[in-house]
Design an enzyme around this catalytic site. Structure first.
Site, PDB file in Angstrom:
ATOM      1  N   PRO A 135       0.434  -1.156   0.272  1.00  0.00           N
ATOM      2  CA  PRO A 135       0.028  -0.260  -0.083  1.00  0.00           C
ATOM      3  C   PRO A 135       0.701   1.103  -0.058  1.00  0.00           C
ATOM      4  CG  PRO A 135      -0.552  -1.494   1.845  1.00  0.00           C
ATOM      5  CD  PRO A 135       0.820  -1.854   1.253  1.00  0.00           C
ATOM      6  N   HIS A 136       0.497   2.541  -0.542  1.00  0.00           N
ATOM      7  CA  HIS A 136       0.962   3.401  -0.306  1.00  0.00           C
ATOM      8  C   HIS A 136       0.271   4.180  -0.999  1.00  0.00           C
ATOM      9  CE1 HIS A 136       1.503   1.710  -5.035  1.00  0.00           C
ATOM     10  NE2 HIS A 136       0.965   2.685  -5.133  1.00  0.00           N
TER      11      HIS A 136
END
Lengths: 224, 585
Positions: A135-136
């Site tokens: 995730p980012h």
């Protein structure tokens, strides 16, 4: 009176010396002739350049290579275990709580991070298969951390991230980078790290903090 | 392919080129002829307006002179100025400011468009201001009216912007020529001050407009020379003295310009309605006029006295007159009264010259010098040259209104010295200064003018490739294979709202990194800090954004939606073409 030579005038205005000589010949640039050599009054020249909108040299968005280090980023982001939650949203709440906080972070850091992680997930899943997700935030942004941070989060139980292979996710690598270049380098490193079946099996066994950091250090020996 | 053939056989190519040049030349000669015919009509119409205003004001002045020793006369300029301001600002909602700067702006930037009501609005308002005693001239308002007449006639004939600007200039020439009975002055003023362009299309019809307007005014008003004078002869010593007079006129011009700006700013800060400000200015002028009636109105009576040599003024008296006239003019114009600077310039110039002549006599009592009246004449040219930055207009005006070619040498010297001195301190004239400050002065054919007239929409590269935030690197690689550029615009997939750009340079190292194909989104490599160009912006402001951002291409946005990218190379290519089109051979 600060005086400037033709050579430095050319550098100052970001044109060639030939251009400067032509301008002198055409009488468009304010020059003085001293002992057979042309000189410029620096202040006058700068004023002239501003008036004519002639720019000083500045590189065109030169992608300056940032020296990133996954090892340092993980040290900064931390390695966390037993993250509870049954959906990406619930897990991101924990992630936002556990990530490192320097006093320079904005007070709304947690909410902002949570929102942007969910938004990114909604575009396309960050689950890259094999039970791993990266995730980012949706867009690169300066979080005020000073350097890129990668937080490693082992989940208490696997959670469905709608990954491409449909496999539930058991570990997250959350990337926080300020710049596009930093994000890409970090993303590339993490995905290479977890790409091999051996590493995936190793991660499934939930290695200890020191052990995981060592392994990262060995994987990218050129990073300091 | 045909092009290639032509260059293979140079003889044929040159023949064709010569033919094309002849054709274009004939077209432009025909255009000059058509415009010259139109100029007759424009000149006549502006001549009518000049004659009407001139006679109306003089009727009123006759009446006022009879009452000049009554105390209540003090209030008349106040009432006139207030009414004039109410008329302009309340009734017509006129924001055109001073007339002549608006003419200059319109003829270069505005494509010659002017509000049609300028044909009469400035005539009426200046009639009220000057007729009631305000110290200003009628020539500026008449020139404005003439310009508006030209512009309106052009609109009636549906002429293009270029021709409309030219007709505006012809109208000004006619109006100025008619009011001064001075065709050369009208011509030169239009070319030097308004159009700023010397070409066949501007010169020939302007002359004809001035001729027809002047002849009309001569038929109606008679061929009067405004300021008759005796024959003057200037010795060499006088010519040297003229250098000094020129410098003095230049300094007075600078004081006049700065004083006017100061007065304008001071009145603008008064917390009362616009018309009250004009009224207050008028009241002060009325009080000055009560002390010395000759400072009121356009002041041409005073000029006649100076030139005729029957002025009662001593050196001190002239000094006082110049001072009071100076103050009265600044108060009238600076407070919002309506009128021009031509007449005050002439009055102040003649006063300055007359005083200077008296001083010369006192200092060099034994030498044979030109009379103070002669110096008064050339002083007028000095003030016009200095205040309007128009030396030719100043010279020709004095030549024509005094019918005295014997003055040409001193006139030339004084006009040049005055303009030189004034130019030293002031970048612009009383007309162009505010335009320069607003960045709205660009002469036709100049770099700034070209860029300002090009619209951003013309410069957009029609974009077929746009990216969306949710695109993955894998998808991008497919698109990239067909693309020719290094900067990719990113827009919202539904609304086409602008989001940012992606630089190929950022992604290049990862293009073949298949592990990132399904994880890296376009959104995560988005740059949003790029300035955007609004579709309505001119090429000039686009260039400024290119300069400040150092980008090679920037997005053009219309109502939040992405229109396309504008690249520096397209911009400069079009600019080059524009230069070729607009530069006469």
């Amino acid at each position: 009176m600060e005086q400037v030579s033709v050579k430095s005038a050319a550098e100052l205005l970001n044109v060639s010396e030939k251009t400067i000589y032509r301008w002198i010949r055409q009488g468009v640039i304010p020059a003085i002739k001293l002992q057979g050599q042309y000189r410029f009054d620096q202040r006058e020249l700068e004023g002239w350049a501003r008036h004519n909108r002639i720019g000083s040299p500045m590189s065109v968005i030169e992608g300056q290579e940032e020296a990133v280090s996954l090892y340092r980023a993980v040290q900064l982001g931390g390695i966390h275990y037993k993250i509870e939650g049954d959906s990406p949203g619930e897990i991101f709440t924990q992630v936002a709580e556990l990530l490192p906080f320097s006093p320079r972070l904005s007070p709304t850091f947690k909410e902002t991070l949570h929102t942007t992680l969910i938004e990114r997930e909604a575009l396309v899943s960050t689950g890259i298969g094999g039970g791993i997700a990266l995730p980012h935030p949706r867009h690169p942004r300066d979080w005020g951390l000073g350097e890129p941070a990668v937080g490693v989060f082992f989940l208490d139980h696997p959670v469905d991230f709608h990954a491409i292979d449909g496999e539930p996710v058991f570990v997250l690598f959350v990337l926080l980078c300020a710049t596009v270049a930093g994000h890409l380098q970090m993303l590339s490193r993490v995905s290479h790290l977890v790409n091999s079946p051996q590493t995936r099996a190793y991660l499934r066994a939930q290695p200890s903090r020191t052990d995981l950091l060592e392994r990262i250090r060995h994987a990218f020996p050129q990073d300091v | 392919m045909r092009f290639r053939k032509m260059s293979d056989r140079p003889a044929v190519g040159m023949e064709a080129q010569r033919g094309a040049r002849r054709m274009i030349h004939r077209t432009s000669a025909r255009e000059a002829a058509v415009l010259t015919v139109l100029a007759v009509g424009v000149g006549l119409a502006s001549g009518v307006s000049a004659v009407v205003l001139e006679s109306a004001v003089h009727q009123v002045m006759q009446v006022m002179v009879a009452f000049q020793d009554r105390l209540w006369i003090v209030a008349v300029p106040a009432a006139g100025a207030a009414l004039s301001s109410l008329f302009l600002h309340r009734l017509l909602k006129d924001t055109a400011g001073h007339g002549v700067p608006e003419l200059i702006r319109s003829s270069t930037f505005g494509g010659g468009a002017l509000r049609p009501d300028l044909i009469y609005s400035r005539l009426l308002s200046s009639f009220l201001t000057v007729g009631s005693g305000g110290s200003a001239g009628l020539e500026g308002p008449i020139a404005t009216s003439g310009g508006a007449i030209g512009s309106t006639i052009a609109r009636l004939f549906r002429l293009n912007e270029r021709r409309r600007s030219l007709l505006l200039g012809y109208g000004v020439a006619g109006a100025v020529a008619a009011i001064f009975n001075a065709p050369l002055t009208g011509t030169v003023f239009a070319l030097e001050v308004i159009l700023g362009e010397w070409s066949a299309l501007s010169i020939l019809p302007t002359i004809i407009a001035a001729v027809s307007a002047t002849q009309f005014s001569r038929l109606v008003m008679g061929n009067k020379i405004a300021f008759l004078h005796h024959v003057f002869s200037f010795s060499t010593l006088d010519l040297f003295a003229c250098i000094v007079l020129g410098v003095a006129a230049g300094i007075l011009s600078v004081l006049f310009q700065r004083g006017l700006r100061f007065t304008e700013r001071s009145f603008a800060t008064l917390p009362v309605p616009v018309w009250l400000r004009a009224g207050a200015g008028g009241l002060l002028v009325g009080m000055l006029g009560f002390q010395m009636p000759s400072v009121l109105h356009d002041g041409y009576l005073a000029i006649q006295q100076f030139l005729g040599g029957f002025s009662q003024f001593t050196l001190l008296g002239v000094g006082l007159f110049v001072l009071l006239k100076f103050a009265a003019s600044l108060l009238t114009l600076g407070s919002g009264g309506s009128g021009g600077v031509f007449a005050p310039c002439l009055v102040l110039g003649s006063g300055l010259g007359y005083g200077f002549g008296q001083l010369m006599r006192a200092v060099f009592s034994t030498a044979s010098l030109a009379t103070p009246s002669a110096y008064a004449l050339v002083g007028m040219a000095g003030l016009v040259a200095g205040v309007m930055h128009a030396p030719l207009t100043g010279m020709f005006l004095v030549l024509e209104v005094t019918d005295g070619y014997d003055l040409i040498l001193p006139l030339m010297i004084v006009a040049v010295m005055a303009m030189l001195t004034s130019y030293f301190f002031e970048e612009g004239s009383v007309y162009t200064r505010e335009l320069i400050d607003r960045g709205e002065l660009a002469r036709r054919g100049s770099d700034q003018h070209l860029l300002q007239t090009m619209d951003s929409r013309e410069l957009v590269d029609k974009e077929d490739i746009v990216l969306h935030e949710s695109m993955l690197l894998g998808e991008f690689v497919e698109i990239f294979k067909k693309a020719k550029r290094n900067v990719f615009p990113v827009v919202d997939s539904q609304t086409r709202r602008w989001e940012g750009v992606v630089y190929l340079d950022d992604i290049r190292p990862y293009l073949f990194d298949a592990t990132l194909y399904s994880i890296m989104t376009i959104g995560s490599v988005l740059h949003t800090d790029l300035p955007t160009i609004d579709a309505g912006e001119s090429a000039l402001s686009a260039i400024q954004k290119f300069e400040s951002s150092r980008a090679w291409s920037l997005p053009v946005i219309e109502d939040g939606k992405f229109l396309g990218m504008m690249s520096k190379s397209t911009l400069f290519d079009r600019y080059r073409r524009e230069l070729i089109v607009h530069t006469p051979e």
